[in-house]
Design an enzyme around this catalytic site. Structure first.
Site: not given
Ligand code: DQA
Length: 145
Positions: A24, A101
């Site tokens: 992230y 994502h």
């Molecule tokens: C997410 C990916 C999802 O699998 C995860 O549960 C998240 C963040 C991303 O931004 O990579 O909370 O959406």
């Protein structure tokens, strides 16, 4: 001119800076939103932002979206993978939406490869960190032109 984009962040996105940085990055949600706002400005788009950890509230934001936005940029977090309630609410919203994502969801656990909203969206961007939001905004800009 249709240029209003509502950016909706779902569950646990408010905890970004406490989540694994290899997936992230290191920005807080507030810092990420400042960056996204900058991208939008460059593209001539206007943004509004919401985040919630409550699924029903996310659905209600989608219900109200047509009153405040022309397009949606959605990162529903883990709800992406299983929330049919959010899928149905997105259908109600009826606005062009891009799924984004930060992490490469298709290269992680199998359950993250599933998205119950993908076929309702005009595009999906994943694994590009905050820059993925710029790409998502560009897709929406083209769609709204
Ligand atoms: C997410 C990916 C999802 O699998 C995860 O549960 C998240 C963040 C991303 O931004 O990579 O909370 O959406």
């Amino acid at each position: 001119m249709r240029n209003r984009i509502e950016v909706l962040h779902g569950v646990n996105l408010d905890m970004l800076e406490r989540r694994p940085s290899e997936h992230y990055g290191r920005l807080s949600l507030t810092e990420l939103e400042v960056r996204v706002n900058g991208f939008a400005h460059e593209l001539g788009l206007e943004t509004s932002f919401s985040q919630t950890n409550h699924e029903g509230e996310f659905c209600e934001l989608l219900h109200r979206a047509p009153e405040v936005a022309d397009g949606l940029l959605l990162n529903p977090g883990a709800w992406t993978h299983y929330s049919y309630a959010i899928r149905d609410a997105l259908e109600v919203a009826g606005l062009p939406a891009v799924e984004v994502h930060l992490s490469a969801v298709d290269e992680r656990e199998d359950w993250r490869s599933e998205s119950v909203i993908r076929d309702l969206c005009v595009g999906t961007v994943s694994g590009k960190g905050v820059d993925g939001y710029r790409e998502a905004l560009s897709i929406l800009k083209e769609r709204l032109a």
